[in-house]
Motif scaffolding. Structure first.
Motif, PDB file in Angstrom:
ATOM      1  N   ASP A 138       0.836  -1.204   0.000  1.00  0.00           N
ATOM      2  CA  ASP A 138       0.000   0.000   0.000  1.00  0.00           C
ATOM      3  C   ASP A 138       0.874   1.258   0.000  1.00  0.00           C
ATOM      4  N   ALA A 139       1.906   1.256   0.821  1.00  0.00           N
ATOM      5  CA  ALA A 139       2.796   2.414   0.889  1.00  0.00           C
ATOM      6  C   ALA A 139       3.517   2.636  -0.439  1.00  0.00           C
ATOM      7  N   LEU A 140       3.979   1.561  -1.054  1.00  0.00           N
ATOM      8  CA  LEU A 140       4.680   1.680  -2.333  1.00  0.00           C
ATOM      9  C   LEU A 140       3.751   2.210  -3.423  1.00  0.00           C
ATOM     10  N   GLU A 141       2.520   1.732  -3.448  1.00  0.00           N
ATOM     11  CA  GLU A 141       1.575   2.219  -4.454  1.00  0.00           C
ATOM     12  C   GLU A 141       1.242   3.684  -4.204  1.00  0.00           C
ATOM     13  N   GLY A 142       1.048   4.050  -2.950  1.00  0.00           N
ATOM     14  CA  GLY A 142       0.749   5.452  -2.632  1.00  0.00           C
ATOM     15  C   GLY A 142       1.872   6.390  -3.005  1.00  0.00           C
ATOM     16  N   ALA A 143       3.092   5.867  -3.002  1.00  0.00           N
ATOM     17  CA  ALA A 143       4.248   6.684  -3.389  1.00  0.00           C
ATOM     18  C   ALA A 143       4.466   6.692  -4.897  1.00  0.00           C
ATOM     19  N   GLY A 144       3.705   5.858  -5.618  1.00  0.00           N
ATOM     20  CA  GLY A 144       3.871   5.804  -7.067  1.00  0.00           C
ATOM     21  C   GLY A 144       4.890   4.791  -7.525  1.00  0.00           C
ATOM     22  N   TRP A 145       5.320   3.910  -6.630  1.00  0.00           N
ATOM     23  CA  TRP A 145       6.284   2.869  -6.990  1.00  0.00           C
ATOM     24  C   TRP A 145       5.497   1.606  -7.382  1.00  0.00           C
TER      25      TRP A 145
END
Length: 973
Positions: free
Chosen positions: A605-612
């Motif tokens: 979730d954190a990676l997707e929210g950062a655009g990764w």
């Protein structure tokens, strides 16, 4: 409520229908071929052919079926039926005129209308075969011929020989497609069709299609079509387990027995037909085996049947040869679960009890006959089926413990539920299992949550809390309150924080305990509002310390994850990842799988929210696999499927995303998870112009969200989808109203991650309305745009993804004044910076959309070459995605701007012919095929062909979507 006898919806056969369609297309082009269609009884061979025939267009369809008459079928039955149909259509003389050589004495062997047959012998048989082939050749000269031979498993020797001859020599007849169906479950080892299929399969132009059983998701769609409503998950679980995805069995269980436990007579007769042909001793042994379940070990069957190995093998061999039983490792399985069910239902009451008691006693003597936990679970089943309440309760309790060790939560839930069900029938139940009823309720509530049965978990926890005395038993009360708080949170129900805070009050702070750590960690996890942030940090820190002190790795790891979310944002994802890694290390050291699952969920979730996006997909995919290993595929696994689908959608890997969604939905996930998965499927459907599908998905997910109170991460994407669908349906006024209502209801927006997409979507809508000129909704759009600008000023952009969304909103919202200038109001440089931001994030759909704005700006600046380059790039991206509406938008813009076309006259839109445009106009006006035929003075069949071509060229699935596409293209304005 009416119930259809047969599903109006054709489900789960798109691939097979496409294969048949390709074969017919090749036949039209002169490459004749044969398709062999196999499948068990009831799997849908006839339904598939009916659908295919309905779409066969101008092809002449000839259908004949083989008949079951003892061990051998009626000679030449399918070809007699075909010939009789031709005589009815063309007349005897018309058929005779098509037969090569001018004589029909060979055909007289099939129909007496053609006179006396010629002399017997090999030559006469050869003449018949040649005349049938010649007749098909002549018919195919006029138009393509589709010859369907059904139920070839009943074909006699003569029919098989003629069919084999036609397939081998069909290439002499251009435009001939032969389709042969047969039942795979009828093909025992010595069946005469087996060698014929093997021989035909080696011919270059012969292909085979095997019809599989339906997936659970497909069976749900079929059942919903029959019932005219979606069945409950519990009812569907039972129906799917009994039918095993066989479409006929699903229909029978729904429409004849309405999903009840009684097997319909018509279905019972079909299932037992193959059993009744077996020797008496084999039938008797099958009845014994039916009490053992769908699969039974050889040693267990030997012990119960009381036969030695030789006698057992002798009795079983006909059942295996007749395809009633299949050898499965060291045991046997019934070919279909309903065969076992039908046999078991035929047992007399006394026989039923005696057999199950014998199975239970055999397992009591040696439980190692079966692997754990299966042995314990089957033992519990047999005592229950033998109506021995005491031993059924005790064995169910032990089976639940065995299932827990194997993380088989569904089975553990079933066994604990049985303990509760039998409790009042066993006076000394608590003494026998060493546990009181209240603790069984608590355990069952916990396991129901682990198994994804959230509603049931909530009810069980509530029932237990109604019985517990908070003052006399605060620890047990706190445990139950924590469980109910967790479940309420997952279901979006109010009161979860009250439950957790009350639980924290009930557990003493000194000395530190595992339960206090669990309660505080869960409370920290549920605190999300900005005003609760200080409490979240303090509570998570305290929980982490207690977890470490008490050696509870699960609590310590969960608390670390909560701290990572509270301390760092999407612009500091590297720090978050380090904390997640430490949480994973702590959890893995003690096998705290629940915390390991949350690590995967939070990190992806954190990676997707950062655009990764790529890394997010990788982490989520690994998490899905790990969830299956821990027995959490239906809960944590499907949640991680959500986290996998989101980055795949971002990356434009839409077909892959849809596959993930389908696989997750097949697991029957909890309702909120299902709604989220359907939301991403709707995003793709909208982008591809599949409006009917998008509408159904929105309705389904919306019905779930209406039953709870959810966070912005769930509510805001749903609001965006509502507005996008209304806009796509050509309802700008309703879309603006929904946007305004949603913005009011969610004000103030607190989550920047989910708020920026709302602002971008609403700004796009306002710009579109204001750019029309003279729109009656211009005032509403201008007011909403002003409000959006005010909201944006209060919102931060955290991380690269949100920065790209902020830039996009900036070019769409434009300056405070002059919004009527349209998409070109922003500078070309501003648009190009937005395009670059999305390209850097590797989000092709957003990049293509923004390229449209950049192209408008470039054209306004007089740069036609730059405009053409941007349009070409946008078209390339949209085509790869299958984003039909965006392609249409680019086509309209290109034609109006004469990009790439100079001054040459425009070609037909979307490749439609003049006649197809006429038909599409009438479709857009809502006329049926018959009405269109009357208006245009053509046949209904011709209209049907035109409509099929139109749907294919427009890339849509329904007439409604075709009409919407015509509207977007402005074809008839």
């Amino acid at each position: 409520m009416s119930i259809h006898a047969v599903s109006p919806l054709f489900v789960g056969r798109a691939r097979e229908l496409h294969a048949l369609g390709d074969a017919l297309t090749r036949a039209r082009a002169g490459a004749s071929s044969t398709v062999l269609v196999g499948g068990e009884a009831g799997v849908g061979k006839t339904r598939l052919l009916n659908e295919f025939v309905d779409r066969a267009g101008d092809a002449r369809v000839l259908v004949g079926g083989c008949l079951e008459l003892g061990t051998e079928g009626l000679p030449f039955a399918p070809f007699t039926a075909v010939l009789r149909g031709l005589v009815r259509e063309l007349g005897r003389d018309g058929v005779a005129a098509l037969v090569p050589g001018g004589t029909t004495r060979g055909l007289a062997r099939l129909l007496p209308e053609f006179g006396e047959p010629d002399k017997d012998g090999a030559e006469a048989r050869a003449r018949l075969f040649e005349q049938v082939l010649g007749l098909l050749e002549r018919l195919a000269e006029e138009r393509p011929v589709l010859l369907v031979v059904e139920d070839a498993h009943w074909a006699d020797r003569s029919t098989r020989d003629l069919l084999s001859f036609l397939v081998r020599y069909q290439r002499t007849a251009a435009r001939l497609l032969i389709v042969v169906t047969y039942r795979t479950d009828e093909l025992h080892r010595t069946h005469p069709l087996r060698p014929m299929l093997a021989e035909l399969g080696r011919i270059e132009w012969v292909s085979r299609v095997e019809l599989r059983r339906l997936t659970r998701r497909e069976a749900v769609a079929q059942a919903a079509s029959i019932l005219e409503r979606e069945p409950s998950p519990a009812a569907m679980d039972l129906i799917y387990a009994r039918s095993e995805g066989n479409p006929l069995f699903v229909e029978a269980l729904l429409s004849e027995a309405e999903g009840g436990d009684v097997l319909p007579e018509s279905l019972r007769d079909l299932l037992l037909a193959s059993v009744e042909r077996l020797p008496d001793e084999t039938q008797e042994l099958l009845r014994v085996a039916s009490a053992g379940g769908q699969r039974i070990e050889h040693d267990l069957l030997t012990a119960v049947a009381g036969l030695d190995d030789n006698a057992l093998s002798r009795a079983l061999r006909p059942a295996v040869a007749g395809n009633v039983l299949v050898v499965d490792g060291e045991g046997y399985g019934f070919r279909h679960a309903l065969i076992r069910e039908a046999l078991h239902d035929d047992l007399l009451p006394g026989e039923h009890t005696r057999l199950h008691t014998r199975y239970a006693e055999a397992l009591e003597r040696d439980l190692s006959i079966l692997p754990a936990p299966r042995g314990a679970i089957e033992l519990a089943h047999h005592w229950h089926a033998a109506h021995d309440s005491t031993w059924a309760l005790v064995s169910a309790w032990h089976a639940a413990a065995a299932a827990r060790k194997s993380t088989a939560y569904d089975e553990q839930l079933r066994m604990l539920s049985r303990v509760l069900e039998l409790w009042d029938q066993v006076p000394d139940a608590a003494e026998r299992i060493g546990c009181d009823r209240l603790d069984v309720l608590r355990q069952t509530a916990t396991v129901a949550h682990l198994a994804g049965e959230y509603e049931r978990s909530l009810a069980l926890a509530g029932a237990a809390l109604a019985e517990v005395d908070l003052d006399a038993d605060p620890i047990r009360a706190a445990t139950l309150l924590r469980q109910r708080g967790l479940t309420r949170y997952d279901l979006g129900r109010a009161g979860h924080l009250d439950d957790l805070r009350k639980a924290a009050e009930l557990v003493p702070a000194d000395p530190p305990s595992k339960l206090r750590g669990q309660v505080l960690e869960t409370l920290a996890r549920m605190l999300h509002r900005p005003e609760d942030w200080p409490e979240k940090l303090a509570t998570a820190q305290l929980a982490m310390e207690i977890g470490h002190e008490t050696g509870d790795a699960n609590v310590e790891a969960h608390a670390r994850i909560s701290l990572a979310w509270a301390r760092w944002s999407f612009s500091e994802v590297e720090a978050q990842l380090k904390e997640f890694a430490e949480a994973r290390r702590v959890a893995r050291a003690q096998g705290a799988y629940n915390a390991l699952m949350r690590c995967a969920i939070s990190e992806s979730d954190a990676l997707e929210g950062a655009g990764w996006h790529e890394r997010a997909a990788q982490v989520a995919r690994e998490g899905v696999q790990e969830a299956g290993h821990y027995g959490l595929a239906r809960t944590s696994g499907t949640f991680l499927a959500i986290n996998l689908t989101e980055p795949l959608v971002s990356l434009g890997r839409w077909d892959e995303a849809l596959q993930v969604v389908e696989q997750a939905l097949d697991l029957a996930p909890p309702a909120p998870y299902r709604a989220s998965l359907q939301g991403f499927a709707m995003d793709i459907a909208l982008a591809r112009g599949q409006l009917d599908r998008a509408d159904k998905l929105l309705s389904s997910s919306g019905s779930v969200l209406a039953r709870g109170t959810y966070r912005e991460q769930t509510v805001l994407p749903h609001l965006v989808r509502q507005v996008l669908l209304l806009r796509a349906q050509g309802q700008p006024g309703e879309a603006l109203a929904a946007a305004a209502r949603g913005l009011e209801a969610q004000s103030p927006l607190s989550s920047s991650r989910y708020s920026w997409p709302v602002l971008v979507t609403f700004a796009q809508l306002c710009r579109a309305v204001l750019g029309e000129g003279g729109s009656p909704y211009a005032g509403v759009a201008a007011a909403l745009l002003t409000r959006l600008r005010e909201t944006a000023q209060e919102l931060r952009a955290v991380g690269d993804l949100q920065e790209a969304q902020r830039l996009t909103f900036g070019v769409l919202a434009g300056p405070e004044k002059g919004p009527e200038k349209g998409a070109g109001a922003a500078s070309r440089e501003a648009w190009e910076s937005v395009v670059a931001a999305w390209a850097a994030l590797r989000q092709p759909y957003a990049e293509a959309q923004c390229l449209v704005g950049a192209a408008h700006a470039a054209l306004a600046g007089g740069d036609r070459r730059g405009t053409a380059s941007m349009v070409a790039r946008a078209r390339e991206l949209a085509a790869e995605l299958g984003a039909t509406p965006l392609l249409e938008q680019l086509d309209v813009f290109g034609r109006r701007a004469r990009i790439g076309g100079g001054d040459e006259p425009e070609g037909p839109p979307m490749g439609l012919t003049a006649r197809e445009l006429e038909v599409l106009r009438e479709v857009t006006n809502g006329r049926s095929n018959r009405e269109i035929a009357e208006v245009l003075f053509i046949s209904v069949k011709t209209v049907s062909v035109h409509v099929s071509n139109i749907l294919a060229k427009l890339g849509v699935a329904t007439r409604g979507e075709a009409a919407a596409t015509a509207h977007r293209l402005g074809l008839y304005e």
